[in-house]
Scaffold this active site. Structure first.
Site, PDB file in Angstrom:
ATOM      1  N   GLU A 119       0.867  -1.295  -0.011  1.00  0.00           N
ATOM      2  CA  GLU A 119       0.139  -0.045   0.089  1.00  0.00           C
ATOM      3  C   GLU A 119       1.046   1.158   0.154  1.00  0.00           C
ATOM      4  OE1 GLU A 119      -3.372   2.514   2.495  1.00  0.00           O
ATOM      5  OE2 GLU A 119      -2.760   0.352   3.154  1.00  0.00           O
ATOM      6  N   ASN A 167      -4.543   5.069  -2.150  1.00  0.00           N
ATOM      7  CA  ASN A 167      -5.771   5.637  -1.552  1.00  0.00           C
ATOM      8  C   ASN A 167      -6.249   6.920  -2.514  1.00  0.00           C
ATOM      9  OD1 ASN A 167      -6.226   4.321   1.298  1.00  0.00           O
ATOM     10  ND2 ASN A 167      -4.087   4.434   0.971  1.00  0.00           N
ATOM     11  N   GLU A 222      -6.390  -4.818   8.995  1.00  0.00           N
ATOM     12  CA  GLU A 222      -5.259  -3.785   9.088  1.00  0.00           C
ATOM     13  C   GLU A 222      -5.037  -3.818  10.541  1.00  0.00           C
ATOM     14  OE1 GLU A 222      -5.903  -0.221   5.997  1.00  0.00           O
ATOM     15  OE2 GLU A 222      -7.787  -0.576   7.425  1.00  0.00           O
ATOM     16  N   ASP A 244     -11.669   0.688   2.021  1.00  0.00           N
ATOM     17  CA  ASP A 244     -11.160   0.743   3.419  1.00  0.00           C
ATOM     18  C   ASP A 244     -11.703   1.292   4.563  1.00  0.00           C
ATOM     19  OD1 ASP A 244      -8.686   0.803   4.333  1.00  0.00           O
ATOM     20  OD2 ASP A 244      -8.149   2.844   3.479  1.00  0.00           O
TER      21      ASP A 244
END
Length: 656
Positions: free
Chosen positions: A431, A486, A604, A547
């Site tokens: 990420e 993102n 996460e 997310d």
């Protein structure tokens, strides 16, 4: 019949039009004193010239009675000039004037004819002259009341003409004819004048009505422009105007005022779950509750959808504002009973007291910041602006300025954090995490500058910089490793921003190894636009991940309606998975949901072996967190992947 109707209309007074009635009355109050003065003077002159030839009754007593009557009426009309009169009273007075005019005309005519036999030809001619000139003068004085003028004219003209025409003397016959012609001509003039007078009054009345209607519309427009149409409270425009005025008054009198801003927490979920109409009912009730609890000198306004504001006079010390904030937030916690069911919401409020030299903008800005602090740090409660908040504002303003003037291409960089598949024992992707290194402030946390960039409109530029660096890095990744980037709510909601992202990613060619991560907040703004944006990204061959799943609103709705490949479970659920049975049950449900939908599930914030073991036991597979790797620079990725490959080879040799 039409002739009789016309004659009847001529004698129909007063008018049924209120404005014309009042105008006629006002005209009479000015003109009738002149009429009576003329009658008195002419009567006294005629009595004086006949005093020696006529009986005393005709030259003294009758004139005295007529003079006394005229003087009394003169006083009445002079006093009426300064006394307001009602429409019914004016109508009654006009009718009385018509009958009184006819009576006076008959009385003076009889008295004049009684004097005619006495005296010589000169005195007889004076009688004729007296009657003629007095009649014409009276008709002019009564010109605004048509029926009264006609009554006086006819009551004198008919007997005058018959009397003098039958005298047998040519001169008197001529006088009678002249008198008749003059009165008839005068009547025509008076009728026309009366019609013009009525038209003038009607026109003036119409103008006044138009002016009143225009003023009413202006007042209504002003009210609409300054009133919130849903709650009936003053709106933002009215609030700004009132705040500026209240601040000027407070400064001139040496007093303090306070401003409060109240925001309903997570109110969008009320609209989404219960519908817009129920949400409007809640807002109306919120406005009513605030209005009911305020002091008489407190001004309440609705600023926007779920935000209200107060301007408070009186005590503005810290303790008073804390108490007021507690009351305000407490009444918001009470349930709202609606046709759709019982709704409970909380509200966060911020208070700020005025300071010397304050502007309306600076005072409200402090209250707004206090509200933001309440939503971050004490949701559902009130926060009073303090010196620490002032320091934070100074820091934020400075940071905003630096962000606006920064050379973002040089100052924004990315770190990457691995995403690990525990089933295969291998990293499956990274990420990309945005970082800002300011030459002035140094390293700045993304928790600070990302929301600021969204607020100031810089986020799309930062997204493109991060995407450009992530694309360049993904081109160097071995095998099937993917890169996650993102996207902000601004990016998803803007077709122009999506076009730029698609163009940038499309220029790298295929295969596309990008995963775009979006939040539920981004989707909530406009689900249809979000779908269109995501379809454009899917056209690149990219994948979509939702997310921070579970922290927003109506998550299952979004999972169902969006083209998702992956869900990322928020770290708040991971933290309690080892100790909280409820968290374990929620995590298990999420894993089963993803399996049933055919999408992958990423956890996460994995930091401990215990968390990893608990998640694997529940069926978790893809992990991300400090346990597997902290965010690293691009140049460290090779070493990380090489170390992972060597460990995997050692495991193979050990098992072989």
């Amino acid at each position: 019949m039409s002739v009789f109707r016309h004659i009847r209309d001529l004698f129909t007074d007063p008018s049924d039009i209120p404005e014309l009635t009042l105008a006629q009355w006002k005209a009479l109050t000015r003109q009738l004193p002149l009429l009576y003065a003329m009658l008195v003077s002419n009567t006294l002159i005629l009595a004086w010239t006949h005093f020696d030839v006529a009986p005393l009754e005709l030259t003294l007593y009758v004139p005295a009675a007529l003079t006394l009557f005229c003087c009394v009426r003169t006083i009445f009309w002079l006093r009426s000039q300064h006394v307001p009169v009602s429409i019914p009273r004016a109508r009654w007075g006009l009718r009385a004037t018509i009958w009184m005019g006819a009576g006076l005309a008959i009385g003076f005519t009889v008295w004049s004819f009684s004097l005619f036999p006495f005296g010589d030809a000169y005195l007889q001619s004076q009688v004729a002259f007296f009657m003629s000139i007095t009649t014409i003068g009276c008709m002019f004085c009564l010109m605004h009341v048509r029926a009264a003028a006609l009554a006086v004219g006819l009551c004198v003209l008919v007997p005058f003409t018959l009397f003098f025409a039958g005298s047998g003397q040519d001169s008197f016959i001529a006088i009678a004819i002249n008198m008749a012609l003059a009165v008839i001509a005068l009547l025509v003039i008076l009728l026309n004048n009366n019609r013009d007078f009525a038209a003038l009054v009607s026109s003036r009345t119409a103008i006044v009505h138009r002016q009143l209607e225009t003023q009413r519309l202006l007042d209504e427009n002003h009210r609409l422009a300054n009133t919130d149409c849903l709650t009936g409270l003053p709106n933002r425009r009215s609030f700004d105007h009132h705040l500026a005025a209240a601040l000027r008054e407070a400064e001139s009198s040496g007093r303090e005022i306070a401003v409060a801003r109240l925001d309903l927490d997570e109110f969008k979920s009320v609209n989404q779950i219960f519908g817009q109409l129920i949400g409007d009912r809640v807002l109306i009730e919120v406005g009513r509750r605030i209005d009911d609890m305020r002091r008489p000198d407190t001004f309440v306004a609705r600023l926007d959808s779920n935000s209200f504001a107060l301007i408070m006079q009186g005590p503005a010390d810290h303790l008073s504002l804390v108490r007021c904030g507690a009351r305000l937030c407490n009444i918001m916690r009470q349930s709202f009973d609606t046709p759709g069911g019982t709704i409970r919401v909380s509200a966060s409020a911020g208070f700020a007291a005025s300071r010397p030299g304050d502007s309306a903008h600076s005072l409200f800005d402090r209250a707004d910041y206090a509200t933001s602090a309440a939503k971050r740090e004490a949701r559902g409660h009130a926060v009073v602006f303090s010196d620490s908040h002032a320091s934070a504002i100074t820091k934020v303003r400075r940071m905003e300025h630096l962000l606006h003037t920064a050379r973002l291409e040089d100052e924004i960089y990315i770190l990457v954090q691995p995403q690990f598949d525990v089933a295969s024992g291998a990293t499956i992707g990274f990420e990309a995490l945005a970082r800002w290194r300011s030459p002035v402030l140094g390293e700045i946390s993304p928790a600070e500058f990302i929301p600021m960039a969204e607020r100031t409109g810089q986020i799309s530029k930062i997204t493109q910089i991060v995407l450009r660096q992530a694309l360049a890095l993904s081109a160097t990744l071995p095998g099937k490793l993917r890169m996650s980037v993102n996207l902000s709510a601004n990016d998803i909601a803007s077709p122009a921003a999506i076009e730029q992202i698609v163009a940038l990613a499309g220029a790298m060619g295929k295969p596309c190894r990008l995963d775009f991560e979006i939040t539920e907040t981004a989707v909530m703004r406009d689900l249809n636009q979000a779908n269109q944006s995501l379809l454009a990204l899917l056209g690149l061959g990219a994948r979509i991940a939702l997310d921070d799943f579970g922290t927003g609103y109506s998550s299952l709705t979004h999972v169902q309606k969006l083209p998702l490949h992956r869900i990322k479970i928020d770290r708040s659920f991971v933290m309690g998975v080892t100790s909280d049975p409820a968290s374990r049950a929620i995590v298990k449900t999420m894993i089963d949901l993803c399996r049933n939908l055919g999408i992958s599930c990423v956890f996460e914030g994995i930091e401990t072996e215990d968390q990893l073991e608990a998640l694997v036991t529940l069926g978790g597979r893809i992990m991300q967190g400090y346990l597997f790797g902290r965010p690293m620079h691009a140049e460290d990725m090779g070493e990380y992947l090489a170390r992972e490959a060597s460990l995997r080879n050692l495991e193979k040799r050990a098992t072989g």
